[in-house]
Design an enzyme around this catalytic site. Structure first.
Site, short mmCIF file in Angstrom:
data_model
loop_
_atom_site.label_atom_id
_atom_site.label_comp_id
_atom_site.label_asym_id
_atom_site.label_seq_id
_atom_site.Cartn_x
_atom_site.Cartn_y
_atom_site.Cartn_z
N GLY A 218 0.83 -1.19 0.00
CA GLY A 218 0.00 0.00 0.00
C GLY A 218 0.87 1.24 0.00
CB ILE A 219 0.29 4.62 -0.28
CG1 ILE A 219 1.17 5.81 -0.63
CG2 ILE A 219 -1.00 5.04 0.40
CD1 ILE A 219 0.56 6.71 -1.70
N GLY A 220 2.27 4.95 2.19
CA GLY A 220 2.47 5.56 3.49
C GLY A 220 3.82 5.26 4.09
CD GLU A 243 -5.04 -1.51 -4.95
OE1 GLU A 243 -5.44 -0.39 -4.62
OE2 GLU A 243 -5.69 -2.55 -4.76
CB VAL A 318 -9.14 2.60 10.36
CG1 VAL A 318 -9.55 3.56 11.49
CG2 VAL A 318 -8.99 3.35 9.04
N GLY A 341 -8.33 -2.09 -3.32
CA GLY A 341 -8.03 -3.48 -3.64
C GLY A 341 -7.65 -4.32 -2.44
#
Length: 455
Positions: A218-220, A243, A318, A341
């Site tokens: 993912g991102i971050g 993705e 979260v 995704g």
């Protein structure tokens, strides 16, 4: 050969958006392919139009149509996946979310569940063969183009040209109007430095990655930590089928960790459906044959993900409750992101031979008042959206360890998750689990030992 047709279709932005009528559905390009000049021109028609429905995907910043008409009389703005700006709008009643499993997004257009009157997006300049490259967001843009009545492209000379398998370009013959945009530079996401918690979580994950694994990140700050840790490791022959392409992949590739040689699908290629990061990433993917963009219906296809061996999926959440339900989209009624995704890769990677699906989160969060709460919750708050049902979750990771949930009963799940919660909250979580009748730890010999070892 195509220059004459190009010149005939070139208009200014104000002329192009005159094609939009009250009540129309208008689809915007995705992420950094969102229209800028065209969005501004359409916003200028606020008060003139009524009931125009706009759909975006991760708009970078604030879409002008929503800002120009906070009442929603002229423009009703919607998004498939929230950016920070769209989250801001939603908090103020100016944006609605469209639920979708990302791998199904092409299909909902191709099979007619959704159509648009007008599609508008930024694209790279037309090439000598008459094609406009759709840049960093293949996603499901071409499905939208094929099913839109009118297609308007905003040319941005700074848009990277991204090679792909298919769906990465549109021909001038499929375009109705071309607008010369203001050529804005692509938004470069700020580098978020990894915290000690990020690095602790990253170590738990990287220790479980094998040579030849195929990665989805993912991102971050956490993916950045994982990317740097892998770049500094001795891992080899990693593959990429993801993705989202982010800066971490550039670091790993340049360190020699990624070869893509052991992939069953698209060997030799870093496969992705959109890219989002810094200028370093955009320069890396521009005309780079090592990278291949595909529609999300291809990249996130559950069987295609599973076809590669040792797929490792790493995503954020979260919060997670003691049943093992993963919430990654909202906190109560406050919508934060989207399904994206996460379900696709959690499911697909587990069905890969030797695959592993990790859901990662810090054990606590601190609000603006300084109040610290556990992100391992007894149960989700009223209104909170569940992104992954409990049966679909394999591993949950915090800085305190890894909880393996597949094949576990409710009490085993609760015990494992309490064991990776912050120590200050474990006693309270045990009490809540007993009230919920999903754990009888205090009456089971050895439960306290298990929890102390997990921490």
């Amino acid at each position: 050969m195509y220059r004459g047709e190009y010149r005939r279709k070139c208009v200014d932005a104000a002329t192009a958006v005159k094609q939009i009528k009250s009540g129309d559905w208008v689809d915007y390009g995705h992420f950094l392919c969102s229209p800028v000049t065209l969005d501004d021109a359409l916003a200028n028609r606020a008060g003139e139009l009524e009931g125009v429905n706009v759909r975006g995907v991760g708009y970078a910043g604030l879409p002008k149509v929503a800002v120009a008409d906070p009442s929603g009389r002229s423009f009703n703005y919607n998004s498939f996946h929230f950016s920070g700006g769209e989250r801001y709008l939603h908090d103020r009643g100016g944006c609605s979310y469209i639920p979708v499993l990302y791998h199904e997004a092409n299909r909902v257009y191709d099979e007619g569940d959704m159509t648009a009157d007008v599609f508008m997006a930024q694209a790279a300049p037309m090439d000598e063969s008459g094609f406009f490259n759709l840049g960093i967001a293949n996603s499901f843009q071409y499905s939208q183009i094929r099913n839109a009545s009118t297609v308007i492209l905003e040319v941005n000379k700074k848009m990277p040209v991204c090679y792909g398998g298919y769906g990465e370009a549109v021909h001038i013959s499929e375009v109705d109007y071309v607008v010369q945009g203001a050529n804005p530079g692509l938004v470069s996401l700020p580098r978020i430095e990894s915290s000690d918690v990020d690095r602790a979580i990253a170590r738990h994950v990287v220790d479980r990655i094998e040579d030849g694994s195929c990665l989805q990140l993912g991102i971050g700050s956490l993916p950045n930590a994982i990317g740097r840790m892998i770049a500094d490791s001795e891992l080899k022959d990693l593959g990429v089928h993801t993705e989202m392409l982010v800066d971490a992949y550039v670091d790993m590739y340049r360190a020699g960790r990624i070869s893509n040689r052991e992939k069953a699908n698209n060997p030799g290629k870093m496969v992705y459906t959109f890219a989002l990061g810094s200028e370093k990433l955009y320069e890396f993917i521009h005309r780079n044959p090592a990278c291949a963009s595909y529609p999300v219906g291809y990249v996130n296809d559950l069987h295609r993900i599973a076809a590669n061996d040792r797929v490792v999926s790493i995503n954020n959440a979260v919060e997670v409750d003691l049943y093992g339900q993963v919430c990654s989209e909202s906190s109560g009624f406050r919508h934060i992101s989207g399904t994206g995704g996460q379900f696709d890769f959690a499911y697909g990677s587990y069905h890969s031979k030797g695959g592993k699906a990790f859901i990662c989160l810090a054990s606590t969060k601190t609000d603006r008042t300084g109040c610290v709460t556990s992100r391992i919750r007894p149960f989700v708050d009223h209104g909170t959206i569940v992104t992954l049902p409990r049966a679909a979750v394999q591993y949950v990771v915090t800085e305190y360890g890894v909880a393996s949930l597949k094949g576990k009963s409710t009490w085993q799940r609760a015990e494992a998750l309490i064991g990776i919660a912050h120590p200050e909250f474990r006693e309270g979580l045990m009490q809540e689990a007993e009230k919920m009748n999903i754990w009888r730890g205090k009456r089971r010999a050895g439960a306290g030992v298990a929890l102390s070892l997990a921490g």
